[in-house]
Design a protein around this motif. Structure first.
Motif: not given
Length: 190
Positions: A32-59
């Motif tokens: 189990d891992k729990r990450l919080i991505l913090v950043g302003p609009p357009g910083s890349g959270k939405g681009t990187q989160s699906p990659i991180i989610k799939d790699e580490y099986c996160l919600c």
């Protein structure tokens, strides 16, 4: 007896069932891992989160997406919302089966906070050039990741849209709110 909200498995395509079974088998062995991505609009959270989610099986819980869905469903009007409302929306989302592995315990600790620090001056180009395929959520950018045909989804051929809040004027307001909230959040943590 199954819950009335549970899907009838006879109606779910076999390929979807097998894909979900394989995903669950892969994820069962992951810690189990729990990450919080913090950043302003357009910083890349939405681009990187699906990659991180799939790699580490996160919600994956994207509060912006959840709030936009609530506005679209007319369960929430636009404008700024309270922290209590956001917490309530997150609380509902973590009850979904895809999030149960990650959120089954009370008093959840966070393993990492990833701060997507990016200069505000760079964000306008990133935000105003963003195009989205509404039904899939695929994103494109006129400069950094353009579709093969301008304003057309590469997969379906359907038109792409720009979100109403992807303008320079709205970005300025969102950045002011983000920095104010981020400062409060860091003061709380320190």
């Amino acid at each position: 007896m199954a819950s009335s909200s549970a899907p009838n498995l006879e109606d779910v395509p076999s390929l979807d069932l097998m894909s979900e079974l394989l995903r669950r088998m892969k994820c069962a062995s992951r810690p189990d891992k729990r990450l919080i991505l913090v950043g302003p609009p357009g910083s890349g959270k939405g681009t990187q989160s699906p990659i991180i989610k799939d790699e580490y099986c996160l919600c994956h819980l994207a509060t912006g997406d959840m709030l936009r869905a609530a506005v679209a469903a007319k369960t929430l009007l636009g404008e700024l919302v309270s922290d209590d409302l956001v917490v309530g929306i997150i609380d509902e989302a973590i009850k979904k089966p895809s999030c149960q592995k990650d959120t089954g315990k009370a008093g959840i600790k966070v393993d990492k906070v990833l701060n997507f620090a990016i200069d505000d001056a760079i964000l306008e180009e990133r935000i105003t050039g963003r195009w989205i395929h509404p039904s899939s959520g695929r994103t494109y950018h006129t400069k950094f990741a353009p579709p093969r045909v301008a304003r057309v989804d590469d997969v379906t051929g359907e038109p792409l849209i720009q979100r109403k809040d992807d303008t320079a004027a709205v970005l300025k307001s969102r950045l002011e709110a983000f920095h104010k909230q981020l400062n409060r959040w860091f003061l709380y943590l320190c």
